[in-house]
Design a protein around this motif. Structure first.
Motif, mmCIF file in Angstrom:
data_model
loop_
_atom_site.group_PDB
_atom_site.id
_atom_site.type_symbol
_atom_site.label_atom_id
_atom_site.label_comp_id
_atom_site.label_asym_id
_atom_site.label_seq_id
_atom_site.Cartn_x
_atom_site.Cartn_y
_atom_site.Cartn_z
ATOM 1 N N ASP A 89 54.685 2.993 13.902
ATOM 2 C CA ASP A 89 53.873 4.206 13.745
ATOM 3 C C ASP A 89 53.988 4.612 12.276
ATOM 4 O OD1 ASP A 89 52.411 6.497 13.908
ATOM 5 O OD2 ASP A 89 53.731 7.552 15.286
ATOM 6 N N VAL A 90 53.205 3.933 11.443
ATOM 7 C CA VAL A 90 53.333 4.058 9.991
ATOM 8 C C VAL A 90 53.085 5.495 9.527
ATOM 9 C CG1 VAL A 90 52.350 3.298 7.792
ATOM 10 C CG2 VAL A 90 52.768 1.650 9.607
ATOM 11 N N LEU A 91 52.092 6.164 10.140
ATOM 12 C CA LEU A 91 51.744 7.538 9.779
ATOM 13 C C LEU A 91 51.981 8.473 10.973
ATOM 14 C CD1 LEU A 91 48.404 6.973 7.796
ATOM 15 C CD2 LEU A 91 50.672 7.433 6.861
ATOM 16 N N ARG A 92 53.274 8.909 11.273
ATOM 17 C CA ARG A 92 54.324 8.762 10.294
ATOM 18 C C ARG A 92 55.698 8.533 10.931
ATOM 19 N NH1 ARG A 92 53.469 14.593 8.051
ATOM 20 N NH2 ARG A 92 52.666 14.782 10.172
ATOM 21 N N ALA A 93 55.776 8.483 12.259
ATOM 22 C CA ALA A 93 57.067 8.610 12.935
ATOM 23 C C ALA A 93 58.087 7.553 12.533
ATOM 24 C CB ALA A 93 56.872 8.600 14.444
ATOM 25 N N THR A 94 57.682 6.275 12.509
ATOM 26 C CA THR A 94 58.697 5.259 12.205
ATOM 27 C C THR A 94 59.070 5.269 10.724
ATOM 28 O OG1 THR A 94 56.958 3.546 12.082
ATOM 29 C CG2 THR A 94 58.115 3.793 14.173
ATOM 30 N N THR A 95 58.132 5.650 9.862
ATOM 31 C CA THR A 95 58.446 5.804 8.445
ATOM 32 C C THR A 95 59.441 6.945 8.245
ATOM 33 O OG1 THR A 95 56.229 5.025 7.858
ATOM 34 C CG2 THR A 95 57.473 6.173 6.145
ATOM 35 N N THR A 96 59.230 8.046 8.942
ATOM 36 C CA THR A 96 60.130 9.191 8.845
ATOM 37 C C THR A 96 61.487 8.864 9.444
ATOM 38 O OG1 THR A 96 58.227 10.679 8.973
ATOM 39 C CG2 THR A 96 60.384 11.641 9.384
ATOM 40 N N ALA A 97 61.510 8.113 10.543
ATOM 41 C CA ALA A 97 62.779 7.723 11.158
ATOM 42 C C ALA A 97 63.651 6.947 10.182
ATOM 43 C CB ALA A 97 62.515 6.904 12.415
ATOM 44 N N VAL A 98 63.038 6.009 9.469
ATOM 45 C CA VAL A 98 63.790 5.257 8.460
ATOM 46 C C VAL A 98 64.357 6.204 7.407
ATOM 47 C CG1 VAL A 98 63.603 3.519 6.623
ATOM 48 C CG2 VAL A 98 62.489 3.126 8.833
ATOM 49 N N ALA A 99 63.552 7.170 6.969
ATOM 50 C CA ALA A 99 64.001 8.109 5.942
ATOM 51 C C ALA A 99 65.172 8.960 6.438
ATOM 52 C CB ALA A 99 62.836 8.998 5.501
ATOM 53 N N TYR A 100 65.120 9.432 7.677
ATOM 54 C CA TYR A 100 66.229 10.221 8.216
ATOM 55 C C TYR A 100 67.537 9.445 8.157
ATOM 56 C CZ TYR A 100 63.402 14.010 10.294
ATOM 57 O OH TYR A 100 62.580 15.094 10.506
ATOM 58 N N LEU A 101 67.512 8.210 8.623
ATOM 59 C CA LEU A 101 68.740 7.414 8.657
ATOM 60 C C LEU A 101 69.189 7.027 7.253
ATOM 61 C CD1 LEU A 101 68.026 5.240 11.814
ATOM 62 C CD2 LEU A 101 69.689 7.095 11.606
ATOM 63 N N GLU A 102 68.246 6.767 6.365
ATOM 64 C CA GLU A 102 68.608 6.476 4.974
ATOM 65 C C GLU A 102 69.308 7.657 4.325
ATOM 66 O OE1 GLU A 102 66.124 3.219 2.652
ATOM 67 O OE2 GLU A 102 65.016 5.094 2.891
ATOM 68 N N ARG A 103 68.936 8.849 4.729
ATOM 69 C CA ARG A 103 69.529 10.052 4.151
ATOM 70 C C ARG A 103 70.766 10.508 4.907
ATOM 71 N NH1 ARG A 103 69.762 10.698 -0.223
ATOM 72 N NH2 ARG A 103 69.800 12.977 -0.184
ATOM 73 N N GLY A 104 71.357 9.601 5.705
ATOM 74 C CA GLY A 104 72.686 9.834 6.235
ATOM 75 C C GLY A 104 72.795 10.268 7.672
ATOM 76 N N GLY A 135 59.379 26.114 16.350
ATOM 77 C CA GLY A 135 60.763 26.061 16.789
ATOM 78 C C GLY A 135 61.535 24.873 16.274
ATOM 79 N N PHE A 136 60.836 23.910 15.652
ATOM 80 C CA PHE A 136 61.501 22.744 15.077
ATOM 81 C C PHE A 136 61.902 23.042 13.631
ATOM 82 C CE2 PHE A 136 60.489 20.837 18.856
ATOM 83 C CZ PHE A 136 60.510 19.448 18.885
ATOM 84 N N ASP A 137 62.940 22.338 13.160
ATOM 85 C CA ASP A 137 63.424 22.534 11.788
ATOM 86 C C ASP A 137 62.543 21.830 10.765
ATOM 87 O OD1 ASP A 137 66.081 23.861 12.440
ATOM 88 O OD2 ASP A 137 66.248 21.998 13.583
ATOM 89 N N PHE A 138 61.978 20.702 11.162
ATOM 90 C CA PHE A 138 61.195 19.882 10.244
ATOM 91 C C PHE A 138 59.926 19.403 10.932
ATOM 92 C CE2 PHE A 138 65.664 19.278 9.090
ATOM 93 C CZ PHE A 138 65.638 19.658 7.756
ATOM 94 N N GLY A 139 58.972 18.998 10.124
ATOM 95 C CA GLY A 139 57.792 18.350 10.660
ATOM 96 C C GLY A 139 58.067 16.871 10.868
ATOM 97 N N ASN A 140 57.092 16.052 10.562
ATOM 98 C CA ASN A 140 57.219 14.598 10.702
ATOM 99 C C ASN A 140 56.903 13.963 9.362
ATOM 100 O OD1 ASN A 140 57.487 12.060 11.958
ATOM 101 N ND2 ASN A 140 55.302 11.958 12.393
ATOM 102 N N SER A 141 57.462 14.531 8.307
ATOM 103 C CA SER A 141 57.138 14.113 6.948
ATOM 104 C C SER A 141 58.236 13.242 6.353
ATOM 105 C CB SER A 141 56.946 15.348 6.060
ATOM 106 O OG SER A 141 56.926 14.986 4.700
ATOM 107 N N PRO A 142 57.934 11.986 5.992
ATOM 108 C CA PRO A 142 58.957 11.172 5.332
ATOM 109 C C PRO A 142 59.331 11.705 3.957
ATOM 110 C CG PRO A 142 56.831 10.052 5.304
ATOM 111 C CD PRO A 142 56.682 11.251 6.198
ATOM 112 N N VAL A 143 58.377 12.342 3.280
ATOM 113 C CA VAL A 143 58.684 12.932 1.974
ATOM 114 C C VAL A 143 59.691 14.066 2.136
ATOM 115 C CG1 VAL A 143 57.715 14.254 0.049
ATOM 116 C CG2 VAL A 143 56.494 12.255 0.931
ATOM 117 N N GLU A 144 59.465 14.908 3.128
ATOM 118 C CA GLU A 144 60.399 16.000 3.410
ATOM 119 C C GLU A 144 61.767 15.447 3.795
ATOM 120 O OE1 GLU A 144 60.150 20.049 6.057
ATOM 121 O OE2 GLU A 144 59.695 18.159 7.096
#
Length: 241
Positions: A21-36, A74-83
């Motif tokens: 899901d390039v735009l954007r869930a799987t891209t964002t998932a990678v970013a979350y894990l990369e950021r710890g 009610g969520f802390d973040f959207g689904n933005s890999p940039v965020e």
């Protein structure tokens, strides 16, 4: 070895599944894990995500997700890999729910032996991991957009298919042929994602930076991988692989 591309999730996966899901869930998932982040919990609905926070108020769970491209109330973040890439999630668990990608992961997990999350940003690493663990089939599963085929996911499946075919012999299906044709004719990644209907919609919402971020090719070696077991009802636990 079989290589299969589903233009939308269909199920009945016997072996390795790469959910795209390039735009954007799987891209964002990678970013979350990369950021710890320690783990990602992909829930079956926003209500499950909000319920987890209520049940585990002291756990520091963070919620990320969207509906119609916009953050869920009610969520802390959207689904933005940039965020996501701008944050530090060290030691945190992020709970995700999105319009398309998290649902596709749940469909894949019903039967697949190994479930990985793939994007353009981790395409090479995801292909290598899939090839290393597959015994009979690799299925590239496009999440689509609102139950319709999406250009950007099929394009990414074509990129992954190219990598996999360079690694060895596969019997490919018509879905793989379609994805490879898309990859070879849709231009470079930013051209492909920018011309996709969902890419244009995100740009209209002021999220064009997310589209550009998602168009980066093989910038990450991290592959979100479904854990062997999850202790959370209604959620899939993914960890860095």
């Amino acid at each position: 070895m079989r290589l299969r591309v589903d233009l939308l999730p269909h199920g009945n996966y016997p072996d390795v599944v790469l959910v795209i899901d390039v735009l954007r869930a799987t891209t964002t998932a990678v970013a979350y894990l990369e950021r710890g982040a320690d783990a990602l919990l992909l829930t079956s609905s926003p209500e499950v995500a909000l319920g987890l926070r209520s049940e585990q108020a002291d756990s520091g769970l963070l919620l990320g997700g969207e509906r119609g491209g916009l953050p869920i109330p009610g969520f802390d973040f959207g689904n933005s890999p940039v965020e996501a890439a701008a944050q530090n999630f060290t030691g945190k668990t992020v709970v995700m729910n999105t319009t398309n990608g998290t649902g596709a992961a749940h469909i894949a997990a019903q039967t697949g032996k190994h479930i990985l999350l793939a994007a353009l940003t981790n395409a090479h690493a995801a292909a290598r991991r899939a090839r290393a663990i597959a015994t009979e089939e690799i299925a590239l599963v496009c999440a689509g957009t609102d139950e319709r085929v999406s250009l950007e996911d099929v394009y990414a499946a074509g990129v992954l298919a190219e990598y996999l075919l360079a690694m060895g012999e596969f019997t490919i299906d018509d879905g793989a042929r379609i994805a490879l044709t898309m990859r070879r004719n849709a231009g470079n990644p930013i051209e492909a994602l920018g011309s996709a209907g969902h890419g244009a919609r995100l740009a209209s919402l002021g999220l064009g930076e997310d589209v550009r971020y998602a168009a980066q090719l093989s910038t990450s070696t991290l592959v979100p991988t479904l854990a062997d077991s999850s202790d959370v009802a209604g959620a899939l636990r993914f960890v860095a692989g």
